[in-house]
Design a protein around this motif. Sequence first.
Motif, PDB file in Angstrom:
ATOM      1  N   HIS A 276       0.995  11.906  -9.100  1.00 34.43           N
ATOM      2  CA  HIS A 276       0.214  13.121  -8.844  1.00 34.43           C
ATOM      3  C   HIS A 276       1.094  14.358  -8.973  1.00 34.43           C
ATOM      4  CE1 HIS A 276      -0.922  16.215  -5.830  1.00 34.43           C
ATOM      5  NE2 HIS A 276      -2.064  16.141  -6.508  1.00 34.43           N
TER       6      HIS A 276
ATOM      7  N   HIS B  30       0.505  33.370 -24.624  1.00 32.70           N
ATOM      8  CA  HIS B  30      -0.441  34.474 -24.737  1.00 32.70           C
ATOM      9  C   HIS B  30       0.256  35.787 -24.391  1.00 32.70           C
ATOM     10  CE1 HIS B  30      -4.553  36.038 -24.848  1.00 32.70           C
ATOM     11  NE2 HIS B  30      -4.049  36.956 -24.044  1.00 32.70           N
ATOM     12  N   HIS B  31       1.044  35.746 -23.311  1.00 33.34           N
ATOM     13  CA  HIS B  31       1.748  36.959 -22.886  1.00 33.34           C
ATOM     14  C   HIS B  31       2.680  37.442 -23.976  1.00 33.34           C
ATOM     15  CE1 HIS B  31       1.234  36.514 -18.263  1.00 33.34           C
ATOM     16  NE2 HIS B  31       0.107  36.414 -18.941  1.00 33.34           N
TER      17      HIS B  31
ATOM     18  N   LYS C  22       0.932  27.970 -21.933  1.00 37.59           N
ATOM     19  CA  LYS C  22      -0.190  28.581 -22.651  1.00 37.59           C
ATOM     20  C   LYS C  22      -0.243  30.070 -22.347  1.00 37.59           C
ATOM     21  CE  LYS C  22      -3.695  25.824 -22.102  1.00 37.59           C
ATOM     22  NZ  LYS C  22      -4.927  25.386 -21.496  1.00 37.59           N
ATOM     23  N   ARG C  23      -0.124  30.388 -21.036  1.00 33.84           N
ATOM     24  CA  ARG C  23      -0.209  31.786 -20.649  1.00 33.84           C
ATOM     25  C   ARG C  23       0.999  32.571 -21.142  1.00 33.84           C
ATOM     26  NH1 ARG C  23      -4.139  32.642 -16.618  1.00 33.84           N
ATOM     27  NH2 ARG C  23      -5.198  30.712 -16.172  1.00 33.84           N
TER      28      ARG C  23
ATOM     29  N   LEU D 215       1.682   6.684  -6.566  1.00 37.92           N
ATOM     30  CA  LEU D 215       0.579   7.576  -6.941  1.00 37.92           C
ATOM     31  C   LEU D 215       0.911   9.022  -6.613  1.00 37.92           C
ATOM     32  CD1 LEU D 215      -2.559   5.526  -5.942  1.00 37.92           C
ATOM     33  CD2 LEU D 215      -2.058   6.503  -8.180  1.00 37.92           C
TER      34      LEU D 215
ATOM     35  N   LEU E 153       0.834  -1.207   0.000  1.00 34.85           N
ATOM     36  CA  LEU E 153       0.000   0.000   0.000  1.00 34.85           C
ATOM     37  C   LEU E 153       0.870   1.258   0.000  1.00 34.85           C
ATOM     38  CD1 LEU E 153      -2.894   0.944  -0.003  1.00 34.85           C
ATOM     39  CD2 LEU E 153      -2.827   0.988   2.496  1.00 34.85           C
TER      40      LEU E 153
ATOM     41  N   THR F 196       2.471   1.685  -3.362  1.00 31.37           N
ATOM     42  CA  THR F 196       1.488   2.164  -4.343  1.00 31.37           C
ATOM     43  C   THR F 196       1.158   3.631  -4.102  1.00 31.37           C
ATOM     44  OG1 THR F 196       0.545  -0.041  -4.242  1.00 31.37           O
ATOM     45  CG2 THR F 196      -0.744   1.641  -5.380  1.00 31.37           C
ATOM     46  N   SER F 197       0.996   3.967  -2.818  1.00 28.73           N
ATOM     47  CA  SER F 197       0.683   5.357  -2.478  1.00 28.73           C
ATOM     48  C   SER F 197       1.811   6.280  -2.910  1.00 28.73           C
ATOM     49  CB  SER F 197       0.481   5.509  -0.970  1.00 28.73           C
ATOM     50  OG  SER F 197      -0.598   4.724  -0.584  1.00 28.73           O
TER      51      SER F 197
ATOM     52  N   ALA G 225       2.204  14.854 -12.511  1.00 28.13           N
ATOM     53  CA  ALA G 225       1.080  15.301 -13.334  1.00 28.13           C
ATOM     54  C   ALA G 225       0.759  16.760 -13.054  1.00 28.13           C
ATOM     55  CB  ALA G 225      -0.146  14.429 -13.056  1.00 28.13           C
ATOM     56  N   THR G 226       0.845  17.132 -11.771  1.00 23.28           N
ATOM     57  CA  THR G 226       0.564  18.511 -11.407  1.00 23.28           C
ATOM     58  C   THR G 226       1.572  19.452 -12.046  1.00 23.28           C
ATOM     59  OG1 THR G 226      -0.353  17.773  -9.323  1.00 23.28           O
ATOM     60  CG2 THR G 226       0.288  20.082  -9.469  1.00 23.28           C
TER      61      THR G 226
ATOM     62  N   LEU H 104       0.749  40.560 -24.200  1.00 20.64           N
ATOM     63  CA  LEU H 104       0.896  41.212 -22.910  1.00 20.64           C
ATOM     64  C   LEU H 104       1.259  42.680 -23.089  1.00 20.64           C
ATOM     65  CD1 LEU H 104       0.884  40.961 -19.846  1.00 20.64           C
ATOM     66  CD2 LEU H 104       3.314  40.456 -19.973  1.00 20.64           C
ATOM     67  N   VAL H 105       0.498  43.522 -22.417  1.00 20.86           N
ATOM     68  CA  VAL H 105       0.744  44.958 -22.493  1.00 20.86           C
ATOM     69  C   VAL H 105       1.083  45.437 -21.093  1.00 20.86           C
ATOM     70  CG1 VAL H 105      -0.284  47.185 -23.042  1.00 20.86           C
ATOM     71  CG2 VAL H 105      -0.849  45.190 -24.420  1.00 20.86           C
TER      72      VAL H 105
ATOM     73  N   ALA I  14       0.819  19.722 -15.571  1.00 15.43           N
ATOM     74  CA  ALA I  14      -0.331  20.594 -15.827  1.00 15.43           C
ATOM     75  C   ALA I  14       0.049  22.056 -15.639  1.00 15.43           C
ATOM     76  CB  ALA I  14      -1.473  20.226 -14.885  1.00 15.43           C
ATOM     77  N   GLU I  15       0.828  22.313 -14.607  1.00 16.43           N
ATOM     78  CA  GLU I  15       1.221  23.709 -14.369  1.00 16.43           C
ATOM     79  C   GLU I  15       2.075  24.210 -15.531  1.00 16.43           C
ATOM     80  OE1 GLU I  15       1.387  24.458  -9.603  1.00 16.43           O
ATOM     81  OE2 GLU I  15       3.007  23.323 -10.535  1.00 16.43           O
TER      82      GLU I  15
END
Lengths: 277, 156
Positions: A16, A34-35, A30-31, A12, A5, A8-9, A19-20, A39-40, A23-24
């Motif tokens: 996690h 865009h900037h 992406k931002r 995980l 356990l 596995t934890s 993955a975070t 960006l102004v 994602a960040e």
Amino acid sequence: MKKTLFTTSALLLMLHTSATVFAEDEDFRKRSHHHASDLVTESDIQTEIKFGRDVAARILGKYPLSLDSDLTRYVNLVGKSIAQQAGRPELVFRFAVLEADFVNAYSAPGGYVFISKGAIKKMQDESELAAALAHEVAHITQRHIVKEFKIKGKDDSSTSGLTKLIGGSQDAARVAFNQAVDSAMKVLFERGYKHEDEINADQEAILLLAASSYDPTALQRYLERIHKSSKTSSHKTHPPSTKRVNAVATLLREEGLDKVKYTTAKERFTTSVKGKL
Amino acid sequence: MKKLILLLSLSTLSVGAYAEDFLYILSARAKLLSAPSFNAAVVRDVTKGEKLVSLEKTQRWFRVSYKGKEGWISRLAVSPHPPMKRKSRLASADVDLKDSSRRRASAIASTAAVRGLREDGRARLSDDSIADYGMLARMENVNISDNEVHRFSQTK
């Protein structure tokens, strides 16, 4: 079991965490993208306003300002109603009437908008005045001149157009700044905006009219009338009206705006401009 | 095993939350609509500075959620960046305001000199070179409050 356990934890947790981070990173990329394109900064805005003031002062050196305070106030109320919807809350939009019989309107970066008495004379209601002002407001909100001449504030980049020039105090910097103002004047009075910028400003104007609850067909009506009427039209610095009217009609149809029943505010317009043109 | 499933679920939720995109209202006031059309029913009004979650984007509209309600908003009204504070004219006007008279832009002469323009070129340039900061100040001194504009736009 406990060991399994825990393992596995731990796996995980690692999944996690990674993955975070991923994602960040995706979000940040992406931002950042865009900037990079959009960006102004505060410094950019200050420079835009300073540049726009110089262009506006030149416009007022070229054509006399109407000193009719009631007419000026009315045009400002209509223009500011539109500008409140336009997505540049950092700018103070200012509207002025020019004592001129030709049919045209101008805008300078930073929020300065001008319309000739001749242009107002051709209008039949307030929504048409709002349409002409919205077109000019759109040139400002879309930063058409700012982008074309790369008007930017101070930064550390060595390839930022006027960046260092405007921030500097040397004669060369002042000359470069004034050359850019000269070029902007040529756009307004000789060459005209790029065709795509004019079409884009028309499209934005229609959406601004709708968002402000003015009849969105007002721009189409006004352009058609100007197109039909003659040599006093503003073709010199605007694309041929047929193309503009067609593009406007297409957008109205696509967005279902040709059937919207918003006000033309004809009565208020008639009362407000009566005897003032 | 239940803990495993719970942990896995939390992990997924957490990743989802990080991937959200936000939009800010830039217009003074805007309408959240039930469909991507100005003809659509109003779901609720939103005002400048409010933060929405972006769910979907089309050419001219965003589908968003705000305070538990979903709707569509015109792209003109929003930005991924919060609204900036309004800039004062004085912050950028500096020396120009000191000169409230009609004057020829002095730098034009030096511009022309740098360009090596002949006299006819300078004459053409000078047509546009009068800058009237006095009239500009009159234009800038017309003060109309946001509330007055709002009342005006509500009574047409």
